[in-house]
Design a protein around this motif. Structure first.
Motif, short mmCIF file in Angstrom:
data_model
loop_
_atom_site.label_atom_id
_atom_site.label_comp_id
_atom_site.label_asym_id
_atom_site.label_seq_id
_atom_site.Cartn_x
_atom_site.Cartn_y
_atom_site.Cartn_z
N HIS A 41 -59.28 32.91 17.52
CA HIS A 41 -60.00 32.92 16.25
C HIS A 41 -59.34 32.05 15.18
O HIS A 41 -59.94 31.80 14.13
N SER A 42 -58.13 31.59 15.41
CA SER A 42 -57.42 30.79 14.41
C SER A 42 -58.02 29.39 14.30
O SER A 42 -58.63 28.89 15.24
N ALA A 48 -49.77 33.00 15.27
CA ALA A 48 -49.43 33.50 13.93
C ALA A 48 -48.46 32.58 13.20
O ALA A 48 -48.39 32.60 11.97
N ASP A 105 -64.39 34.32 17.06
CA ASP A 105 -64.03 35.71 16.73
C ASP A 105 -64.58 36.64 17.81
O ASP A 105 -65.79 36.62 18.08
N THR A 135 -53.85 39.43 21.31
CA THR A 135 -54.26 39.25 19.92
C THR A 135 -53.15 39.50 18.91
O THR A 135 -53.35 39.30 17.71
N TRP A 138 -50.71 39.78 13.59
CA TRP A 138 -50.72 39.11 12.29
C TRP A 138 -51.94 39.46 11.45
O TRP A 138 -51.87 39.54 10.22
N ASP A 139 -53.07 39.68 12.07
CA ASP A 139 -54.31 39.93 11.32
C ASP A 139 -54.47 41.38 10.90
O ASP A 139 -55.52 41.75 10.34
N ARG A 140 -53.45 42.19 11.13
CA ARG A 140 -53.53 43.58 10.69
C ARG A 140 -52.26 44.00 9.96
O ARG A 140 -51.47 44.81 10.44
N ALA A 160 -47.83 38.86 4.76
CA ALA A 160 -48.85 37.96 5.30
C ALA A 160 -49.36 36.97 4.27
O ALA A 160 -49.90 35.92 4.63
N ARG A 161 -49.19 37.28 2.96
CA ARG A 161 -49.67 36.37 1.91
C ARG A 161 -48.51 35.76 1.11
O ARG A 161 -48.73 35.14 0.07
N VAL A 293 -53.63 44.30 16.84
CA VAL A 293 -55.04 44.01 16.62
C VAL A 293 -55.80 44.38 17.89
O VAL A 293 -55.88 43.58 18.84
#
Length: 359
Positions: A41-42, A48, A105, A135, A138-140, A160-161, A293
């Motif tokens: 999905h990246s 990550a 996705d 997965t 990183w996305d959670r 993450a931000r 994830v």
């Protein structure tokens, strides 16, 4: 795409674990697009790593293990790790012709027809005999909840931000979390921020000496035991401790890494403890880790009562068609490589057993 395409194996995720699995599929005779497909999905290669903050240079990365079959050599330690590893992963995908599809996705994996799994994505559906889920986490990002959190007038953000220390110049920053990211943030922020405060739920454990093979095996065994019991995997640092290197020693000596116990509530102006102690803050930086994830696997009902997916090796105990790589004991880069190989070996055996016997 409205039609459903058929393959033998679907790999979800093209980070370290997913690429390692795809490599082992390729070298054992599976053809990309015909026999297997890799969905990511990246926006680009790098897993990550492509989202890591610019000040995390390659020289600061510890424990990065090369992907199988291709070493990462000659990298400039002063370059951002996102660039170095992103370029390395891109070259790897091209060298082994893995044909990663992105951005795709994956929305759900559910029971299909004829004993197959149905993988529903933003690019249509795939019918597969086996699934390798890579997965990552990183996305959670994990955000703990504390009383008064919504009243804080300053800024709150998660690792993450985090984009680097410069944006915190002249600010009072509370860093929450006892892992490697938390200590890295504190050491970076100290020269810029007006003040830093470090809080953790448990006292940090610093590890002296090299992290040898025996120590690594012991740490993996502890994480493995949890996933075998169907419990959510814990963080790596929770079982390995923090390496006591020169930068950490300097932070301890200067007081930057003086740790306070976890606060009890958040106020409009900062944080406070039950004993009345208060710390004023402009920013709360949550270096509190990530969670796997795996929500897209929910239709398969793989979760145990303990909240995690019970895994033997890489195989989900509840469904032998599903393998989780980069999950629990295989969350390290070297662990992901080994898990990719093990998953492919197990899947080959499973598919062979499912082949019809000639009359």
């Amino acid at each position: 795409m409205n039609h459903t395409r058929e393959v033998e194996v679907v790999v979800i995720g093209a980070g370290q674990a997913g690429l390692a699995a795809a490599h082992h599929l390729r070298r054992t005779g599976f053809e990309p697009e015909r026999d297997f497909v890799v969905l990511d999905h990246s926006p680009g290669p790098g897993g990550a790593w492509q989202f890591r903050w610019p000040s995390l240079t390659y020289g600061k990365v510890h424990g990065m293990h090369a992907l199988p079959g291709m070493e990462l050599t000659g990298a400039d330690p002063a370059r951002p790790s996102a660039e170095v590893i992103g370029e390395y992963f891109a070259a790897y995908e091209e060298t082994f012709d893995l044909r990663v599809r992105r951005p795709v996705d994956v929305r759900a994996v559910r029971e299909g027809t004829g004993g197959r799994l149905l993988v529903e994505t933003s690019d249509g559906a795939w019918s597969t005999r086996a699934l390798i889920n890579a997965t990552g986490t990183w996305d959670r990002p994990y955000w703990p909840r504390y009383p008064g959190q919504e009243t804080f007038r300053g800024r709150q953000l998660h690792t993450a931000r985090y984009a680097g220390p410069e944006e915190f110049a002249g600010q009072r920053v509370v860093v929450v979390g006892g892992g490697a990211s938390g200590t890295q943030h504190l050491l970076e922020l100290a020269p810029y921020a007006a003040a830093t405060t470090w809080v953790t739920r448990r006292p940090p454990v610093f590890r002296e000496g090299p992290f040898d093979e025996n120590a690594g095996r012991a740490a993996v065994a502890l994480v493995e035991e949890r996933v075998r019991r169907g419990l959510p995997p814990k963080s790596v640092v929770s079982v390995t401790g923090l390496p006591l290197n020169d930068a950490i020693r300097a932070g301890l000596e200067s007081g930057v890494l003086d740790r306070l116990p976890m606060f009890d509530r958040i106020t409009e102006e900062g944080v406070e403890w039950a004993d009345g102690r208060r710390v004023a803050a402009d920013v709360i930086l949550w270096a509190t880790g990530f969670r796997p994830v795996i929500d897209h696997l929910a239709p398969l009902r793989l979760r145990e009562a303990g909240g995690g997916i019970r895994v033997e090796g890489t195989r989900a105990v509840a469904d032998p068609r599903v393998h989780l790589v980069g999950y629990g004991p295989s969350a390290s880069t070297i662990g992901a490589n080994r898990a990719g190989r093990a998953a492919v070996r197990d899947i080959r055996r499973l598919l062979a057993e499912q082949e019809p016997v000639a009359a």
